[in-house]
Write an enzyme that holds these catalytic residues in place. Structure first.
Site, PDB file in Angstrom:
ATOM      1  N   ASP A  57       3.431 -10.094   0.736  1.00  0.00           N
ATOM      2  CA  ASP A  57       4.429  -9.134   0.257  1.00  0.00           C
ATOM      3  C   ASP A  57       5.781  -9.538   0.824  1.00  0.00           C
ATOM      4  OD1 ASP A  57       5.408  -6.992  -1.179  1.00  0.00           O
ATOM      5  OD2 ASP A  57       4.303  -5.466  -0.089  1.00  0.00           O
ATOM      6  N   ASP A  58       6.833  -9.021   0.228  1.00  0.00           N
ATOM      7  CA  ASP A  58       8.171  -9.326   0.712  1.00  0.00           C
ATOM      8  C   ASP A  58       8.461  -8.590   2.011  1.00  0.00           C
ATOM      9  OD1 ASP A  58       8.212  -6.832  -0.562  1.00  0.00           O
ATOM     10  OD2 ASP A  58      10.138  -7.157  -1.544  1.00  0.00           O
ATOM     11  N   ASP A 116       7.214  -1.861   5.207  1.00  0.00           N
ATOM     12  CA  ASP A 116       8.193  -0.838   5.584  1.00  0.00           C
ATOM     13  C   ASP A 116       7.497   0.251   6.400  1.00  0.00           C
ATOM     14  OD1 ASP A 116      10.140   1.206   5.689  1.00  0.00           O
ATOM     15  OD2 ASP A 116      10.924   0.721   3.719  1.00  0.00           O
TER      16      ASP A 116
END
Length: 159
Positions: free
Chosen positions: A92-93, A96
């Site tokens: 994933d980028d 969070d």
């Protein structure tokens, strides 16, 4: 969760993203993976770059939606995979709050999970990441931006 929680912005250019993904690949190059599972949509571009750098040809996706622009809502799993992740690289980028990360960890408990960027709340859920950013920082990814004309400062002042 509201976008009011963001007090900082971090803009990532295409060049910076490419450099960051390549640096992450240096940390992964000694491992062999059956394939890559990209978490859509943010993980698609890092996964493609990683696939190129590590010469991985088998790529799948887990499709989950949790954001509407800067507002995080409930999780909507639109597509999963039919394995537990053994031997796979999960990409994933960004991790969070960890909401999406927890879900994909349930789905693929044996995958090696990497992100390019990590925030403190989600960081413990990934196996590797490259750059940590503050929890209250909104990352502006290059695929969400466009080039626009900016009026010269002198013209702005003269108005």
């Amino acid at each position: 969760m509201s976008n009011a929680r963001y007090h900082q912005h971090f803009t990532v250019s295409w060049d910076q993203l490419h450099r960051d993904v390549r640096e992450l690949c240096h940390r992964l190059v000694e491992r062999d993976f059956k394939g890559i599972v990209a978490i859509t949509r943010g993980g698609l571009i890092p996964a493609a770059l990683i696939a190129r750098e590590l010469n991985v040809r088998l790529i799948d996706t887990v499709c989950i939606k949790s954001y509407d622009h800067m507002d995080q809502g409930g999780l909507d799993v639109m597509k999963g995979v039919d394995h537990d992740g053994d031997g796979w690289l999960l990409v994933d980028d960004l991790v969070d709050t960890g909401k999406t990360a927890r879900k994909v960890r349930e789905m693929l408990p044996r995958a090696h999970f990497v992100t390019v960027y990590a925030k403190p709340e989600g960081r413990p859920l990934v196996d590797q990441y490259l750059t940590e950013v503050a929890q209250d920082c909104w990352i502006q990814f290059p695929w969400d931006m466009g080039v626009a004309y900016v009026e010269p400062l002198v013209d702005q002042v003269k108005r």
